[in-house]
Design an enzyme around this catalytic site. Structure first.
Site, short mmCIF file in Angstrom:
data_model
loop_
_atom_site.label_atom_id
_atom_site.label_comp_id
_atom_site.label_asym_id
_atom_site.label_seq_id
_atom_site.Cartn_x
_atom_site.Cartn_y
_atom_site.Cartn_z
N CYS A 552 0.90 -1.21 -0.19
CA CYS A 552 0.00 -0.10 0.05
C CYS A 552 0.84 1.14 0.07
O CYS A 552 1.93 1.15 0.74
CB CYS A 552 -0.72 0.22 1.24
SG CYS A 552 -1.90 -1.44 1.51
N THR A 553 0.39 2.21 -0.58
CA THR A 553 0.95 3.48 -0.54
C THR A 553 0.75 3.98 0.70
O THR A 553 -0.31 4.48 0.97
CB THR A 553 0.63 4.33 -1.63
OG1 THR A 553 0.37 3.52 -3.00
CG2 THR A 553 1.62 5.61 -2.04
#
Lengths: 685, 215
Positions: A552-553
């Site tokens: 995930c960013t």
């Protein structure tokens, strides 16, 4: 100027004068009140006898025309009428216009015969308006009629004089005092006048019998909207019909008509241009039937036909929004930046690869700059966590598995601003190191072609994806097609915005490697590096070895907004620079570059902007293109151009293919591995 | 009022009532309008504006041409006389509203120029009607800036002169006189901006100012 020869009395007809407010009200009433009811609706218009010289006589309908108790403006005179708004264009065309006009004609005739018009002279001035409103296109078809009865059939002029050839200054003054007291405040345009030995008197029409005496010089008075020296205006025409019916015998078949014209100039009143006509007025009191009625207005080409007006620009909400957005930008240009080329900006077609936090915010900033073509590519769907950060989505978009981001973002843009041309494409961008099997080959090929076409059809490409390797293919294609590329990437509290060098079209293949930048001041735009130039490893599958939280960013929430905003502002500065994509980037020390006179009206056009939120610090490094770059070097571009998809397939499938091709592998061997790998996966240089 | 620069809403109302009375006395055409509980001055004048009439628009003229052929109505014929127009001017209905801006504390001029069919002149056209003599002034003095804005009461597009510099303008023009009633304020303001937008302000208004000059 008295003319002795007898000729027909001619009248100057009204021309209609409308305003946008009237059409707005008609539209609103049609939608909310009349709907499909096409029964005639009452209207009030007005005319004026005080226009400046040269203005043709006009009947006005304004914003208040539909108000039942509309009081006409000071010094103006009412004209009552009705509007017949048909439901279809065909009704408008086929409706019996002669019959429509005759109906009003009969009403006027009735009011004359019954004496009602003597009590209420306003009944003499009538109009009717036939309309069809095409509210989809904001086209209004309309046709006015100013009914006049053809009785008497002929009226001849015996004499025409100016007012001061008939009345003394004193008499004129007496006239005006009575007029200002009795008729002007009540907006009454028709009355009687007589010149006695001692004074000039006025009276309402209904007092004719008491007022008229054979001894005094008697006048029919009308407030005359016409400005012509030789002719009266339209209102007199029906007035003479009334006079011919009721008073012709008493008057001996001859009447004097005072056409009162009452003009102010610089606050000084003048009625000198008023006219007095002496006319033959044959009696029509024997008539039992309503005389024929005429009065349809000619259109702007002098033909007896309707007019049409398109009010889209001032009524269509989408077009209003568009012009308001443009105006806002124009204000910036007019006030601060006269050299700003807004058309160039609005015509720049932008391709956004990635419709996540960066994609959403970049799109919003582009719209704010007036960019009208924005295309999204993303293969993801909106998830529950997205809407709070990804500003084009709402909770509803994330329900039931989530809508495709690219399509959802495009729809959202249209909701915000209908003037934008936008679409969303749902597919994934093929990446090196993500191997392509025989089963997926056709699919990948299609995606590559799709991406190639999209890049070809746009002027600037934004790389806004969440992985490094997905940026490789678009970097390569855009380099080959010499498109502007703005690349934005986020860390947790660091970001990078970089514009890729744009090769000169004629030298896109054979960039002279010998041509080194003069490293004193700047590097020209075609020699600037791309996102991959500073890396000495080829992109590979960076998600393979990551744990979930790494995939995930995870970035500080404000970072995406800052980065997106800078990415767009960098594009706009670049577009505004006279050399556009080839704009050089400054490499002097920071203090110097801040003082330099820039060629771009917006200021500096840096190559890269690197931000460090932990220190609230920005750097603007400049990097030259690397001749062994795995994405933009000549050897790679050349191979791609020659072999196309076969070359790409090798890059996707063979981890070391690109490094072998560019000679990076060789370089790796000749270098201490740990030094290189030490910053290989780090996007900071 | 603060340093003679700003008006309160009550002062504005007092000013426009008095101006309306003066207007009646000297034959000007201001009308007190009251819409949606807002009071403002309104005036509509038909006049020629210096602009070339353009024939192009996207309306379906063909429909009209068909009708012209089909209709066989009697013309106004022998009793009709029509006026002629030249090519460098266009007949327009000019609508002016003087509305109070509570955020700036100054009067604001909203206006629209309509062609006879009721369509609105475009902003560029409005700009091009501005007399040459004012162009330099327009560039230098931002207070005369004309832009298009939503009418605050009717919520329809109107042109307006942006109020952000009105305060400064009034400071400059009122520096000569010591007192400044709301009426004087509005007359001074109106006569400063009026020529730009073809709004005629009769010189007679100046007689009601203490120093006899309209500012």
């Amino acid at each position: 100027m008295a003319s002795k020869e007898e000729k027909l009395l001619q009248f100057s007809p009204f021309s209609s004068a409308l305003d946008t407010g009237f059409w707005h009200q008609l539209t609103q009433l049609k939608l909310d009140v009349f709907q499909l009811d096409d029964a005639p609706q009452p209207l009030t218009g007005y005319f004026f006898n005080g226009d400046a010289s040269g203005i043709p006589s006009h009947l006005n309908l304004d914003y208040n025309a539909f108000q039942p108790n509309f009081k006409v403006p000071i010094r103006h005179f009412p004209s009552r009428g009705f509007i017949k708004n048909t439901n279809t264009l065909n009704d408008f065309k086929t409706i019996d216009k002669r019959n429509l006009l005759d109906t009003t004609g009969k009403e006027i005739w009735q009011s004359i015969v019954s004496g009602e018009a003597l009590e209420n002279p306003t009944l003499l001035s009538r109009f009717l308006l036939l309309t069809f409103a095409d509210l989809k296109k904001y086209n209004f078809f309309y046709w006015f009629a100013f009914p006049a009865l053809c009785a008497p059939e002929k009226i001849t002029v015996k004499e025409r004089k100016k007012i001061n050839q008939v009345l003394t200054d004193e008499q004129v003054e007496q006239l005006l005092i009575a007029y200002d007291k009795e008729f002007l405040p009540k907006h009454v345009a028709f009355f009687l006048g007589k010149k006695t030995k001692t004074s000039f008197l006025l009276a309402p029409l209904k007092y004719f019998d008491d007022f008229y005496s054979g001894d005094d010089e008697f006048f029919l008075c009308v407030c005359d909207p016409c400005n012509l020296d030789d002719y009266p205006g339209w209102p007199l025409r029906v007035f003479l019909t009334l006079a011919a019916y009721h008073w012709s015998e008493k008057l001996g078949g001859v009447a004097k008509v005072l056409c009162l014209r009452d003009r102010f100039k610089e606050g000084v009143r003048s009625v000198d241009h008023s006219l007095v006509f002496t006319v033959d007025l044959p009696s029509i009191s024997h008539l039992t039937e309503s005389p024929r009625c005429i009065g349809w207005e000619k259109n702007e080409r002098g033909k007896l036909g309707p007019r049409i007006v398109n009010l889209g620009p001032s009524m269509d909400p989408s077009r209003l929004a568009e012009s308001a957005v443009d105006l806002n930008l124009k204000l910036m240009r007019w006030r601060l930046l006269p050299s700003l080329d807004l058309d160039l900006i609005s015509e720049t077609r932008c391709l956004l690869l990635g419709a996540g936090t960066l994609g959403c915010n970049v799109a919003r900033s582009l719209m704010a700059w007036g960019v009208r073509t924005i295309t999204f590519v993303d293969n993801g769907s909106v998830s529950y966590s997205n809407p709070v950060r990804q500003t084009l989505f709402t909770f509803e978009d994330s329900m039931n598995g989530g809508r495709p981001k690219a399509e959802c973002a495009a729809e959202s843009l249209r909701k915000i601003f209908p003037g934008v041309r936008t679409e969303g494409h749902v597919f994934s961008i093929p990446m090196p190191g993500h191997s392509v099997t025989d089963g997926t080959k056709d699919h990948v090929k299609r995606d590559v072609e799709r991406l190639e076409h999209l890049i070809e059809d746009h002027d600037a490409v934004f790389l806004l994806m969440d992985t490094r390797e997905s940026r490789w293919l678009p970097t390569l294609i855009a380099t080959a097609k010499t498109k502007i590329v703005i690349n934005a990437a986020l860390g947790f509290d660091t970001f990078l915005v970089v514009r890729h060098g744009v090769r000169l079209p004629q030298r896109a293949v054979a960039m002279e490697t010998s041509e080194k930048a003069s490293l004193t001041q700047s590097i020209s735009g075609h020699q600037l590096g791309c996102y991959f130039c500073n890396d000495v490893v080829a992109p590979g599958d960076s998600t393979r070895d990551r744990t979930l939280d790494q995939q995930c960013t995870v970035a500080r929430p404000g970072l995406s907004m800052m980065t997106s905003a800078l990415a767009v502002e960098l594009l706009i500065s670049l577009l505004t620079h006279p050399q556009r994509g080839q704009a050089p980037a400054d490499i002097r020390s920071k203090d110097e570059e801040l003082n330099v006179d820039t060629e771009c009206p917006l200021g500096l056009v840096p190559h890269q902007i690197r931000g460090f939120l932990s220190r609230f610090n920005l750097l603007m490094p400049t990097g030259q293109a690397f001749d062994q770059c795995t994405a933009c070097s000549n050897i790679v571009v050349e191979e791609y151009r020659k072999k196309g998809f076969e070359f790409l397939l090798n890059a996707f499938n063979e981890p070391s293919y690109l490094e072998d091709l560019t000679g990076l592998s060789e370089m790796h061997l000749s270098t201490m591995d740990e030094e290189v790998w030490g910053f290989s996966d780090d996007e900071e240089m | 009022m603060a340093e003679g620069l700003l008006l309160s809403e009550d002062e504005f109302h007092q000013g426009i009532y008095e101006l309306k009375e003066l207007s009646d006395r000297i034959g000007d055409l201001w009308v007190l309008a009251s819409e949606k509980s807002s009071k403002f001055l309104s005036k509509r004048v038909i006049q020629y504006l210096p602009l070339c009439p353009e024939q192009t628009d996207d309306s379906p003229r063909d429909e009209i041409a068909v009708l012209e052929k089909e209709e066989s109505l009697e013309t106004l014929s022998d009793l009709e006389i029509t006026a002629t127009e030249t090519s460098e001017r266009i007949l327009c209905s000019c609508e002016y509203h003087i509305i109070f801006s509570s955020s700036y504390g100054v009067p604001v001029l909203y206006f629209n120029f309509y062609k006879q069919d009721g369509s609105l002149l475009k902003l560029n056209d409005v700009w091009s009607t501005i007399p040459d003599a004012f162009n330099d002034r327009l560039i230098e003095e931002k207070w005369t800036f004309i832009t298009q804005q939503e009418h605050p009461i009717r919520h329809k597009p109107f042109f307006h002169l942006h109020p952000c510099h009105t305060g400064q303008l009034m400071k400059a023009s009122s520096s000569l006189s010591t007192s400044n009633t709301p009426l004087e304020y509005i007359i001074r303001w109106m006569s400063s901006i009026a020529p730009v937008v073809h709004l005629n302000v009769p010189m007679k208004y100046a007689h009601f100012l203490p120093d006899g000059t309209p500012g």
